[in-house]
Design an enzyme around this catalytic site. Structure first.
Site, PDB file in Angstrom:
ATOM      1  N   LYS A 277       1.445   1.696  -8.152  1.00  0.00           N
ATOM      2  CA  LYS A 277       1.689   1.371  -6.748  1.00  0.00           C
ATOM      3  C   LYS A 277       2.278   2.588  -6.041  1.00  0.00           C
ATOM      4  CE  LYS A 277       2.744  -3.582  -7.123  1.00  0.00           C
ATOM      5  NZ  LYS A 277       1.669  -4.069  -6.260  1.00  0.00           N
ATOM      6  N   ARG A 351      -2.324 -12.456 -12.643  1.00  0.00           N
ATOM      7  CA  ARG A 351      -3.356 -13.427 -13.041  1.00  0.00           C
ATOM      8  C   ARG A 351      -3.622 -13.358 -14.546  1.00  0.00           C
ATOM      9  NH1 ARG A 351      -7.406 -10.727  -8.800  1.00  0.00           N
ATOM     10  NH2 ARG A 351      -5.388 -10.441  -7.807  1.00  0.00           N
TER      11      ARG A 351
HETATM   12  N1  BES Z   1       2.859  -8.403  -7.367  1.00  0.00           N
HETATM   13  C1  BES Z   1       1.719  -8.025  -6.620  1.00  0.00           C
HETATM   14  C2  BES Z   1       1.531  -8.856  -5.355  1.00  0.00           C
HETATM   15  C3  BES Z   1       2.596  -8.704  -4.296  1.00  0.00           C
HETATM   16  C4  BES Z   1       2.451  -7.766  -3.304  1.00  0.00           C
HETATM   17  C5  BES Z   1       3.687  -9.527  -4.286  1.00  0.00           C
HETATM   18  C6  BES Z   1       3.419  -7.639  -2.328  1.00  0.00           C
HETATM   19  C7  BES Z   1       4.648  -9.403  -3.307  1.00  0.00           C
HETATM   20  C8  BES Z   1       4.500  -8.462  -2.324  1.00  0.00           C
HETATM   21  C9  BES Z   1       0.447  -8.182  -7.474  1.00  0.00           C
HETATM   22  O1  BES Z   1       0.624  -8.012  -8.836  1.00  0.00           O
HETATM   23  C10 BES Z   1      -0.505  -7.148  -6.993  1.00  0.00           C
HETATM   24  O2  BES Z   1      -0.190  -5.995  -7.116  1.00  0.00           O
HETATM   25  N2  BES Z   1      -1.635  -7.574  -6.457  1.00  0.00           N
HETATM   26  C11 BES Z   1      -2.605  -6.684  -5.929  1.00  0.00           C
HETATM   27  C12 BES Z   1      -3.957  -7.203  -6.332  1.00  0.00           C
HETATM   28  C13 BES Z   1      -5.073  -6.226  -6.111  1.00  0.00           C
HETATM   29  C14 BES Z   1      -4.937  -5.042  -7.054  1.00  0.00           C
HETATM   30  C15 BES Z   1      -6.375  -6.938  -6.329  1.00  0.00           C
HETATM   31  C16 BES Z   1      -2.437  -6.684  -4.412  1.00  0.00           C
HETATM   32  O3  BES Z   1      -2.092  -7.723  -3.846  1.00  0.00           O
HETATM   33  O4  BES Z   1      -2.620  -5.637  -3.802  1.00  0.00           O
HETATM   34 ZN    ZN Z   2       0.495  -5.953  -9.453  1.00  0.00          ZN
END
Ligand code: BES
Ligand code: ZN
Ligand code: ZN
Length: 502
Positions: A277, A351
Site C-alpha cells: 500500500k 477475502r
Molecule cells: N483492508 C483493505 C480495505 C480497506 C481500505 C479497509 C480502506 C479500510 C479502509 C483491504 O484489504 C484492501 O486492501 N482491499 C483492496 C482490494 C483491491 C486490491 C481489490 C482495496 O480496497 O483497495
Molecule cells: Zn488489503
C-alpha cells in the site's frame, strides 16, 4: 463513570438536567424549577435560540432559589416522536457537554414523556446507555502529565417514575456497552501490541463470562488445509491464529438447536503485502481487524447479558506483511474447501482469510445462519461513505432482519446486489478462482462478496463490509472518534429480535 436511577425529586447538589418539549413547553419538573427560580428558565429561553427541539441544550449557572450549581435544559422535540436513539443521543450529548463544563455529578430528570411510545423506565435506561457509550476513552498510552483533560463527570443519576424498572433494563445495556468497549479497545490498539497471538489472549479473557474459547494454531490450520488464510500470514514473523468462541445460552428445547455463527476478518495489520500500500494513511490499517473486533465484542455482550441463544464466533487472525517469505502475486493457493485461488493482488487478503474461516465455520458447526464482518474493501467507502455498512446476502429474509435491527439501533446497513455476472469476474483462467475481479475497477465490494460466496455452501449467509464504519474521525453523540465498535449493537439487536424468546 457510574450510573444510578432514582424516583423524580429535586437533587440537593451537583447539576440538574430537565426536559423541555417542542415549542419550549416545560416538563412538570422544569416548570417547578422555573417557579422556584423566579422565572429564570423562561427568561433564559427567551434570550436564546433554544426551541425545545431534539439536540437543543442550554446551561444556566448558579441559579438563585435552588441547591444545585447548574441547570441544563435539554430539548426533546414532540413527545410522540421520541425514539430509542434520540434518548441515547441525549445521554451522550449531556456527557460531552458536562465534561466541558467541569461538572462532577448530574441528575437527569425524565418527566413529561406522556404520549411517548417508549416506557419511562426504558427511556431512562437508554439515556444512561447513551451516556455510558459516550464516556469511552482510549487513554492507556497517555502518560499522566499529558492527560490533563480528564473527564470531570463521574456520576449520572437518571430520575424517572419507575426507577427499579430502569435499573433492571440498564443491566443488559451495560453488558452491551462493555462489548462495544471491548471492540473499541481492540480496534484502537496498535499492531505492535495487538497481533494474532495477543489478540487470541484477549479472547481467552471471555472464558470468565462462560464463553468457551478454542485456538487453532498454524499447524492445526495446515492439517485442516487452510491454504488461503495461511498464505496471507506467511510473510509475517507473527504466527497466524484462528479463534473459535462459543456461547451456549439457549435453554430447554432450543439448546439442541443449531447455533448461529459470526465470522470476522482479523488482519492485525494490512501493509498490502508485496502489493504494498502507499505510505500515507497506512497506519489506519491497524484497524483492519475490525470485523474480528466486532465479533469478539459481540460475544462479550451476548455472554455478559446471558443471551438465551447458542452462538459461535470465529475469527481469522493474520498480519499481512511484505517479506522474503511473503506470498507473491501470481501464487496459487488451495483453500480448505479444495478450491484453488490465483493471488493477483496480495492486498486483497481479507477475502482469503474469510474464505477458510467461513468454510470451516459452516462445515464444523452447520449453523442456522452465518454472518461475516470485515473491513473488506476501500470501494465500500466510495459507495456508502461512513453512514452505512455494505450488506450482501444470499437470503432475503436474513438481509431484511439485519436491516431492521440497524434501523432500530441506528447502525445502518445498505444492501448491494449480487449476481452471476459479478461472480464470473472472480473466475481465473488457470485456477478455480482469482482474488480480484477482471472487470477493471468497478463494483469492487460486490466482486469481493461474490468471492466470499464461494465459501459459504448452502448456509443462509450475510456479509457486512464495515470498512467505512469501524473507525471514525469525528465524534457523534454516542461514538467518540476512533474505534467505533460498530456492529455490536446491531447484531446484539438482531440476535435478540430473531433468535431469543422463540
Ligand atoms: N483492508 C483493505 C480495505 C480497506 C481500505 C479497509 C480502506 C479500510 C479502509 C483491504 O484489504 C484492501 O486492501 N482491499 C483492496 C482490494 C483491491 C486490491 C481489490 C482495496 O480496497 O483497495
Ligand atoms: Zn488489503
Ligand atoms: Zn485488509
Amino acid at each position: 463513570m457510574k450510573f444510578a436511577f432514582s424516583e423524580i425529586s429535586l437533587p440537593k447538589r451537583g447539576s440538574l438536567a430537565v426536559p423541555v418539549y417542542a415549542g419550549n413547553s416545560f416538563s412538570p419538573m422544569a416548570e417547578e424549577v422555573n417557579t422556584l427560580t423566579g422565572g429564570v428558565l423562561a427568561r433564559a429561553l427567551e434570550t436564546s435560540r433554544f426551541k425545545g427541539n431534539k439536540g437543543d441544550i442550554l446551561e444556566i449557572l448558579a441559579p438563585n432559589g435552588l441547591d444545585v450549581s447548574r441547570v441544563i435544559l435539554f430539548g426533546m422535540g414532540e413527545n410522540t416522536e421520541i425514539t430509542q436513539t434520540d434518548l441515547e443521543d441525549l445521554g451522550g450529548t449531556l456527557v460531552s457537554r458536562l465534561n466541558k463544563s467541569g461538572a462532577r455529578n448530574v441528575t437527569v430528570i425524565l418527566d413529561g414523556l406522556g404520549e411517548c411510545e417508549i416506557k419511562d423506565s426504558d427511556a431512562a435506561a437508554r439515556v444512561a446507555f447513551g451516556a455510558k457509550l459516550a464516556s469511552y476513552q482510549f487513554t492507556k498510552y497517555k502518560s499522566e502529565e499529558e492527560s490533563a483533560s480528564e473527564p470531570s463527570l463521574v456520576r449520572m443519576t437518571v430520575a424517572c417514575k419507575t426507577s427499579s424498572g430502569a435499573r433492571k433494563i440498564f443491566q443488559d445495556l451495560e453488558a452491551i456497552a462493555e462489548g462495544v468497549f471491548m471492540t473499541r479497545d481492540l480496534v484502537s490498539e496498535p499492531a505492535n501490541t495487538l497481533y494474532p497471538e495477543s489478540f487470541a489472549d484477549r479472547c481467552k479473557e471471555l472464558t470468565s463470562l462462560g464463553v468457551e474459547v478454542e485456538i487453532l494454531d498454524e499447524d492445526k490450520m495446515r492439517r485442516l488445509g487452510m491454504g488461503a488464510l495461511l498464505g496471507v500470514g506467511q510473510g509475517s514473523i507473527r504466527e497466524s491464529q484462528m479463534v473459535v468462541m462459543r456461547w451456549n445460552g439457549a435453554s430447554g428445547k432450543k439448546s439442541t438447536r443449531k447455533p448461529i455463527a459470526f465470522v470476522g476478518k482479523g488482519v492485525c495489520f494490512d501493509t498490502g503485502g508485496i502489493s504494498l500500500k502507499p505510505g500515507p494513511g497506512m497506519e489506519e490499517m491497524k484497524w483492519d481487524m475490525g470485523g474480528a473486533g466486532t465479533v469478539t465484542g459481540l460475544m462479550k455482550a451476548l455472554a455478559g447479558r446471558k443471551a438465551k441463544v447458542n452462538v459461535v464466533g470465529v475469527i481469522g487472525l493474520v498480519e499481512n506483511m511484505p517479506d522474503g517469505n511473503a506470498q507473491r502475486p501470481g501464487d496459487i493457493v488451495t483453500a480448505m474447501n479444495g478450491k484453488t485461488i490465483e493471488i493477483l493482488n496480495t492486498d486483497a487478503e481479507g477475502r482469503l482469510v474469510l474464505a477458510d474461516a467461513l468454510w470451516y465455520t459452516q462445515d464444523r458447526f452447520e449453523p442456522e445462519i452465518m454472518i461475516d464482518l470485515a473491513t473488506l474493501t476501500g470501494a465500500i467507502i466510495i459507495s456508502l461513505g461512513h453512514e452505512n455498512a455494505g450488506l450482501f446476502s444470499n437470503n432475503d429474509e436474513l438481509a431484511g432482519q439485519i436491516f431492521e435491527a440497524g434501523e432500530i439501533v441506528g447502525e445502518g446497513v445498505w444492501r448491494l446486489p449480487m449476481s452471476k455476472a459479478y461472480a464470473k469476474q472472480v473466475k481465473s483462467p488457470i485456477a478455480d478462482l482469482q482474488n480480484i475481479g477482471t472487470g477493471g475497477r468497478g463494483a469492487g465490494s460486490i466482486v469481493a462478496a461474490e468471492f466470499l460466496k464461494e465459501f459459504v455452501g448452502e448456509t443462509p449467509w450475510a456479509h457486512i463490509d464495515i470498512a467505512g464504519m469501524a473507525w471514525s474521525k469525528k465524534d457523534t453523540p454516542t461514538v467518540p472518534k476512533g474505534g467505533t465498535g460498530y456492529g455490536v449493537r446491531l447484531l446484539d439487536r438482531f440476535v435478540r429480535d430473531n433468535y431469543e424468546g422463540k
